[in-house]
Design an enzyme around this catalytic site. Structure first.
Site, PDB file in Angstrom:
ATOM      1  N   ALA A  11      26.671 -34.683 -11.238  1.00 45.43           N
ATOM      2  CA  ALA A  11      27.618 -35.160 -12.254  1.00 45.43           C
ATOM      3  C   ALA A  11      27.447 -34.501 -13.618  1.00 45.43           C
ATOM      4  CB  ALA A  11      27.490 -36.682 -12.405  1.00 45.43           C
ATOM      5  N   ALA A  12      26.315 -33.818 -13.839  1.00 46.52           N
ATOM      6  CA  ALA A  12      26.094 -33.223 -15.158  1.00 46.52           C
ATOM      7  C   ALA A  12      26.486 -31.747 -15.197  1.00 46.52           C
ATOM      8  CB  ALA A  12      24.631 -33.395 -15.566  1.00 46.52           C
ATOM      9  N   GLY A  14      29.043 -28.183 -14.458  1.00 41.98           N
ATOM     10  CA  GLY A  14      30.313 -27.667 -14.968  1.00 41.98           C
ATOM     11  C   GLY A  14      31.506 -28.357 -14.340  1.00 41.98           C
ATOM     12  N   GLY A  16      30.950 -31.305 -12.463  1.00 44.62           N
ATOM     13  CA  GLY A  16      30.579 -32.726 -12.479  1.00 44.62           C
ATOM     14  C   GLY A  16      31.004 -33.461 -13.747  1.00 44.62           C
ATOM     15  N   ASP A  36      22.387 -36.779 -11.053  1.00 45.46           N
ATOM     16  CA  ASP A  36      22.066 -35.348 -11.142  1.00 45.46           C
ATOM     17  C   ASP A  36      20.557 -35.240 -11.248  1.00 45.46           C
ATOM     18  OD1 ASP A  36      21.914 -32.468 -12.142  1.00 45.46           O
ATOM     19  OD2 ASP A  36      24.087 -32.719 -12.212  1.00 45.46           O
ATOM     20  N   ILE A 119      32.373 -30.797  -2.312  1.00 46.31           N
ATOM     21  CA  ILE A 119      32.882 -29.731  -3.185  1.00 46.31           C
ATOM     22  C   ILE A 119      31.920 -28.539  -3.182  1.00 46.31           C
ATOM     23  CG2 ILE A 119      33.402 -29.145  -5.599  1.00 46.31           C
ATOM     24  CD1 ILE A 119      34.472 -31.996  -5.970  1.00 46.31           C
ATOM     25  N   ASP A 152      42.984 -25.240  -3.751  1.00 45.19           N
ATOM     26  CA  ASP A 152      43.845 -24.219  -3.139  1.00 45.19           C
ATOM     27  C   ASP A 152      45.306 -24.681  -3.167  1.00 45.19           C
ATOM     28  OD1 ASP A 152      41.494 -22.781  -2.504  1.00 45.19           O
ATOM     29  OD2 ASP A 152      41.204 -24.096  -0.773  1.00 45.19           O
ATOM     30  N   ARG A 155      46.550 -24.514  -6.829  1.00 47.16           N
ATOM     31  CA  ARG A 155      46.858 -23.121  -7.197  1.00 47.16           C
ATOM     32  C   ARG A 155      48.149 -22.654  -6.524  1.00 47.16           C
ATOM     33  NH1 ARG A 155      40.624 -21.350  -6.443  1.00 47.16           N
ATOM     34  NH2 ARG A 155      40.008 -21.462  -8.633  1.00 47.16           N
ATOM     35  N   HIS A 179      38.270 -22.745   2.968  1.00 48.49           N
ATOM     36  CA  HIS A 179      38.234 -22.802   1.506  1.00 48.49           C
ATOM     37  C   HIS A 179      37.575 -21.556   0.912  1.00 48.49           C
ATOM     38  CE1 HIS A 179      38.219 -24.611  -2.438  1.00 48.49           C
ATOM     39  NE2 HIS A 179      36.914 -24.619  -2.509  1.00 48.49           N
ATOM     40  N   MET A 230      38.863 -27.236 -10.827  1.00 44.56           N
ATOM     41  CA  MET A 230      38.197 -27.826  -9.655  1.00 44.56           C
ATOM     42  C   MET A 230      37.991 -29.320  -9.873  1.00 44.56           C
ATOM     43  SD  MET A 230      37.053 -27.454  -6.614  1.00 44.56           S
ATOM     44  CE  MET A 230      37.213 -29.162  -6.125  1.00 44.56           C
TER      45      MET A 230
HETATM   46  N1  APR Z   1      20.998 -33.056  -6.696  1.00 37.02           N
HETATM   47  C1  APR Z   1      21.935 -33.334  -7.621  1.00 37.02           C
HETATM   48  N2  APR Z   1      22.421 -32.429  -8.469  1.00 37.02           N
HETATM   49  C2  APR Z   1      21.954 -31.192  -8.388  1.00 37.02           C
HETATM   50  C3  APR Z   1      20.990 -30.806  -7.429  1.00 37.02           C
HETATM   51  C4  APR Z   1      20.501 -31.805  -6.561  1.00 37.02           C
HETATM   52  N3  APR Z   1      19.588 -31.547  -5.636  1.00 37.02           N
HETATM   53  N4  APR Z   1      20.731 -29.491  -7.604  1.00 37.02           N
HETATM   54  C5  APR Z   1      21.510 -29.060  -8.600  1.00 37.02           C
HETATM   55  N5  APR Z   1      22.245 -30.091  -9.083  1.00 37.02           N
HETATM   56  C6  APR Z   1      23.176 -30.119 -10.203  1.00 37.02           C
HETATM   57  C7  APR Z   1      22.748 -29.259 -11.370  1.00 37.02           C
HETATM   58  O1  APR Z   1      21.732 -29.897 -12.131  1.00 37.02           O
HETATM   59  C8  APR Z   1      24.059 -29.127 -12.140  1.00 37.02           C
HETATM   60  O2  APR Z   1      24.234 -30.156 -13.084  1.00 37.02           O
HETATM   61  O3  APR Z   1      24.436 -29.623  -9.820  1.00 37.02           O
HETATM   62  C9  APR Z   1      25.115 -29.255 -11.025  1.00 37.02           C
HETATM   63  C10 APR Z   1      25.872 -27.959 -10.748  1.00 37.02           C
HETATM   64  O4  APR Z   1      26.536 -27.608 -11.903  1.00 37.02           O
HETATM   65  P1  APR Z   1      26.766 -26.094 -12.346  1.00 37.02           P
HETATM   66  O5  APR Z   1      25.483 -25.334 -12.212  1.00 37.02           O
HETATM   67  O6  APR Z   1      27.443 -26.113 -13.669  1.00 37.02           O
HETATM   68  O7  APR Z   1      27.747 -25.536 -11.199  1.00 37.02           O
HETATM   69  P2  APR Z   1      29.307 -25.803 -11.009  1.00 37.02           P
HETATM   70  O8  APR Z   1      30.085 -24.710 -11.621  1.00 37.02           O
HETATM   71  O9  APR Z   1      29.625 -27.217 -11.385  1.00 37.02           O
HETATM   72  O10 APR Z   1      29.441 -25.627  -9.407  1.00 37.02           O
HETATM   73  C11 APR Z   1      28.769 -26.469  -8.513  1.00 37.02           C
HETATM   74  O11 APR Z   1      30.476 -26.440  -6.813  1.00 37.02           O
HETATM   75  O12 APR Z   1      32.425 -25.210  -6.431  1.00 37.02           O
HETATM   76  C12 APR Z   1      31.069 -25.330  -6.220  1.00 37.02           C
HETATM   77  O13 APR Z   1      30.492 -23.035  -5.945  1.00 37.02           O
HETATM   78  C13 APR Z   1      30.310 -24.166  -6.749  1.00 37.02           C
HETATM   79  O14 APR Z   1      28.563 -24.735  -5.294  1.00 37.02           O
HETATM   80  C14 APR Z   1      28.924 -24.723  -6.643  1.00 37.02           C
HETATM   81  C15 APR Z   1      29.113 -26.166  -7.078  1.00 37.02           C
END
Ligand code: APR
Length: 317
Positions: A11-12, A14, A16, A36, A119, A152, A155, A179, A230
């Site tokens: 949830a924290a 990009g 989330g 998270d 997702i 998808d 878009r 996807h 997304m």
């Molecule tokens: N449990 C919970 N959260 C986690 C874990 C875990 N084990 N590991 C990583 N995270 C969290 C990270 O701390 C972060 O807040 O997942 C979040 C991912 O966020 P970003 O790095 O900003 O990535 P984002 O662009 O949101 O994409 C996440 O979605 O579409 C897909 O390809 C993309 O697989 C990627 C995912």
């Protein structure tokens, strides 16, 4: 309106954070659980100040995962890592597959009856991984597991409206297959309102829909992949799932689900949502010759992504 708990894992991130915001705006949610491995107290405090129905709670770290999941009706999973420079697709796959695996083991234990909206990429493989985990735990219900392919569709609608010169809000376009890349198959022959577009334009629209993710990655120039669109798509699909749970009739969305209408075990299709999740996987409907060709290209690619997920699970990783 029934009480509904929605948990967002990752949830924290990009995706989330804007997804948490959008779910806080959804009046069907009574409890919003934000999990998270970092930063959820801040996100939960921030989103929690918004004066809409749901109570918001933030949970951080593995030791709080059980509490985050307990009683959830719907779990949305955008946890993972986006691809970084120097990382191969296999590196990304192994990291995200491991993350999804651990989260699904916890879901099987703490909220085995929840609907799952996956997702985390690669969705073509992470959904089969989730299915294997739920099977192993004896809680697999194919009606409750969804790979979110709504971006998808979003878009395809946007790009089609631009070319067909019709109001974007009125457009509907089914998107089937998977996807990623050529597994994404928009069915413009079934688009409404119909427009008389040339084969060249339809080919270009199909390609742009398939390459939509790359378009965003390139525009963000090393700073990430699609997050806002997304999150919007994730919130739209979650809302459809909640409406289905609440008994709203004829909620139909495209989603990557266990397939009964193709020879592949998972395939994105039009799905009728209901009180138990998938009520019906709808027929693909009539395809144009161009779409039939596209479908033949989808199959081997999707098959190998599905096998990759299953193999990961059986490798003991
Ligand atoms: N449990 C919970 N959260 C986690 C874990 C875990 N084990 N590991 C990583 N995270 C969290 C990270 O701390 C972060 O807040 O997942 C979040 C991912 O966020 P970003 O790095 O900003 O990535 P984002 O662009 O949101 O994409 C996440 O979605 O579409 C897909 O390809 C993309 O697989 C990627 C995912």
């Amino acid at each position: 309106v029934p009480q509904r708990k929605v948990a967002i894992l990752g949830a924290a991130g990009g995706i989330g954070q804007p997804l948490s915001l959008l779910m806080k705006l959804n009046p069907l949610v009574s409890s919003l659980s934000l999990f998270d491995i970092a930063n959820t107290p801040g996100v939960a405090a921030d989103v929690g100040h918004i004066n809409t129905r749901s109570e918001v709670a933030g949970y951080m770290g593995d030791e709080e995962l059980a509490k985050a999941l307990k009683g959830a009706d719907l779990v949305i999973i955008p946890a993972g890592v986006p691809r970084k420079p120097g990382m191969t697709r296999d590196d990304l796959f192994n990291i995200n597959a491991g993350i999804v695996k651990n989260l699904c083991i916890a879901i099987a234990e703490h909220c085995p009856h929840a609907l799952i909206n996956m997702i985390s990429n690669p969705v073509n493989s992470t959904v089969p991984i989730a299915a294997e985990i739920f099977k192993k735990a004896g809680v697999y219900d194919e009606k409750k597991l969804f790979g979110v392919t709504t971006l998808d569709v979003v878009r395809a609608k946007t790009f089609y409206a631009g070319k067909a010169n019709v109001p974007v809000a009125e457009v509907n376009v089914p998107v089937i297959g998977g996807h990623a890349g050529i597994t994404i198959l928009p069915l413009f022959s079934q688009a409404t309102p119909q427009a008389n577009l040339s084969d060249d334009v339809l080919t270009a629209l199909t390609k742009r829909t398939q390459d939509g993710g790359t378009e965003v990655v390139e525009a963000k120039a090393g700073k990430g992949s699609a997050t806002l669109s997304m999150a919007y798509a994730g919130a739209l699909f979650a809302d459809a799932c909640l409406k289905g749970l609440n008994g709203v009739p004829d909620v139909v969305e495209c989603s990557y689900v266990q397939s009964t209408i193709t020879e592949l075990p998972f395939f994105a299709s039009k799905v009728r949502l209901g009180k138990n999740g998938t009520e019906e996987v709808l027929d693909l409907g009539p395809l144009s010759d161009f779409e039939k060709q596209g479908l033949e290209a989808v199959k081997p690619e999707l098959k190998s992504s599905i096998e990759k997920g299953v193999k990961f699970m059986h490798s003991g990783a």
